[in-house]
Design a protein around this motif. Structure first.
Motif, mmCIF file in Angstrom:
data_model
loop_
_atom_site.group_PDB
_atom_site.id
_atom_site.type_symbol
_atom_site.label_atom_id
_atom_site.label_comp_id
_atom_site.label_asym_id
_atom_site.label_seq_id
_atom_site.Cartn_x
_atom_site.Cartn_y
_atom_site.Cartn_z
ATOM 1 N N TYR A 1 0.865 -1.173 0.000
ATOM 2 C CA TYR A 1 0.000 0.000 0.000
ATOM 3 C C TYR A 1 0.907 1.230 0.000
ATOM 4 N N ALA A 2 0.396 2.330 -0.538
ATOM 5 C CA ALA A 2 1.209 3.542 -0.609
ATOM 6 C C ALA A 2 1.159 4.293 0.719
ATOM 7 N N LEU A 3 1.684 3.649 1.743
ATOM 8 C CA LEU A 3 1.756 4.202 3.095
ATOM 9 C C LEU A 3 3.212 4.445 3.459
ATOM 10 N N PRO A 4 3.479 5.244 4.496
ATOM 11 C CA PRO A 4 4.869 5.416 4.926
ATOM 12 C C PRO A 4 5.530 4.057 5.160
ATOM 13 N N ARG A 5 6.797 3.978 4.765
ATOM 14 C CA ARG A 5 7.526 2.712 4.804
ATOM 15 C C ARG A 5 7.510 2.074 6.190
ATOM 16 N N ALA A 6 7.550 2.899 7.228
ATOM 17 C CA ALA A 6 7.572 2.348 8.585
ATOM 18 C C ALA A 6 6.309 1.528 8.854
ATOM 19 N N LEU A 7 5.172 1.971 8.343
ATOM 20 C CA LEU A 7 3.938 1.220 8.536
ATOM 21 C C LEU A 7 3.975 -0.087 7.752
ATOM 22 N N THR A 8 4.487 -0.028 6.527
ATOM 23 C CA THR A 8 4.623 -1.249 5.735
ATOM 24 C C THR A 8 5.520 -2.258 6.446
ATOM 25 N N SER B 1 6.036 -2.534 9.480
ATOM 26 C CA SER B 1 5.412 -3.042 10.708
ATOM 27 C C SER B 1 4.360 -4.106 10.401
ATOM 28 N N GLY B 2 4.106 -4.347 9.108
ATOM 29 C CA GLY B 2 3.203 -5.431 8.738
ATOM 30 C C GLY B 2 1.905 -5.028 8.097
ATOM 31 N N ILE B 3 1.720 -3.741 7.780
ATOM 32 C CA ILE B 3 0.484 -3.317 7.118
ATOM 33 C C ILE B 3 0.678 -3.444 5.615
ATOM 34 N N MET B 4 0.185 -4.537 5.080
ATOM 35 C CA MET B 4 0.333 -4.819 3.654
ATOM 36 C C MET B 4 -0.774 -5.775 3.230
ATOM 37 N N SER B 5 -0.835 -6.086 1.953
ATOM 38 C CA SER B 5 -1.850 -6.996 1.440
ATOM 39 C C SER B 5 -1.403 -8.434 1.656
ATOM 40 N N PHE B 6 -2.243 -9.209 2.332
ATOM 41 C CA PHE B 6 -1.939 -10.621 2.562
ATOM 42 C C PHE B 6 -2.704 -11.535 1.613
#
Length: 259
Positions: free
Chosen positions: A16-23, A25-30
């Motif tokens: 997702y086009a979110l700040p890298r730190a959030l990505t 931390s595990g916020i992504m498409s599963f």
């Protein structure tokens, strides 16, 4: 176990086009329905050979609904992402929604997080649009404009997402229907195939009505198949691939522990 089938997708398909730190931390498409899609991929190989399906889109259409793009049996992209709310219209789930709607409900409507969760999971989808039911067959049986609109929205979103996944694959060789609606509703299969006709999808009306496995029209550019999913069998196969049958301890008989 569900996300495993989707784990080899290209990295861009998971971001997702979110700040890298959030990505990080595990916020992504599963992705979800991985067990079902893994089963369909194995069935394609068993029935039609090791490279069966080629560039395939599999439509898992049930109370929960999603699509998966596969290349040679491996997941390339899928419509569900971080949660099973994403993607298609479902029985009671909203599917894809502008995040601004959530912010509006929080800030302007003063709804609580739990209320929004219940709204999106339990009161939306076919049920929310029709105001009648989340059951596809019941909606198809009714002569009601709201029921018809719910069905039309389901088909529209499925057709649009098939186009998106075909773009991710660079074309389409095979379209597979599975799960409750996909396996049992000839009318929904027909409507979705009409929406995907521009990709070369055409069906044989009689074979579709009869529920044959191969329902694509003879000579059509895209094979269209109906293959039942069997998630219990797929789970058992995964377990046996990890441990041989004799290594799995037998369940104790609670009434007679000696057995």
């Amino acid at each position: 176990m569900t996300p495993r089938f989707h784990a080899e997708r290209p990295r861009l398909a998971t971001l997702y086009a979110l700040p890298r730190a959030l990505t990080e931390s595990g916020i992504m498409s599963f992705g979800f329905h991985g067990i079902s899609y893994g089963h369909i991929a194995s069935q394609l190989r068993e029935r039609y050979g090791p490279t069966a399906g080629g560039r395939a889109v599999v439509a898992h259409l049930g109370s929960g609904a999603s699509l998966c793009a596969m290349r040679d049996g491996k997941s390339v992209a899928t419509t569900m992402g971080f949660s099973p709310l994403d993607g298609l219209v479902m029985s009671t789930r909203s599917g894809s929604l502008d995040p601004g709607v959530i912010l509006y409900l929080l800030q302007d409507r003063k709804m609580l997080a739990d209320e929004i969760s219940q709204l999106l999971y339990d009161r939306s989808g076919l049920l929310g649009v029709s105001g009648i039911s989340g059951d596809m067959q019941r909606l198809l049986d009714l002569d009601d404009p709201h029921a018809a609109e719910a069905v039309d929205l389901f088909v529209y979103r499925a057709g649009r997402e098939i186009g998106s996944l075909a773009a991710a694959l660079g074309g389409l060789d095979t379209l597979v229907f599975t799960a409750g609606i996909g396996e049992n509703s000839p009318l929904i299969r027909e409507k979705i195939c009409e929406a995907a006709a521009w990709l070369g999808v055409t069906i044989d009306a009689e074979r579709n009505r009869e529920g044959d496995e191969r329902i694509g029209a003879s000579g059509a550019a895209v094979d269209v198949l109906v293959i039942p999913t069997d998630e219990e069998r797929a789970v058992a196969a995964q377990m046996l691939s990890v441990a041989p049958l004799e290594a799995i301890p037998r369940q104790r008989n609670e009434r007679n522990p000696a057995k």
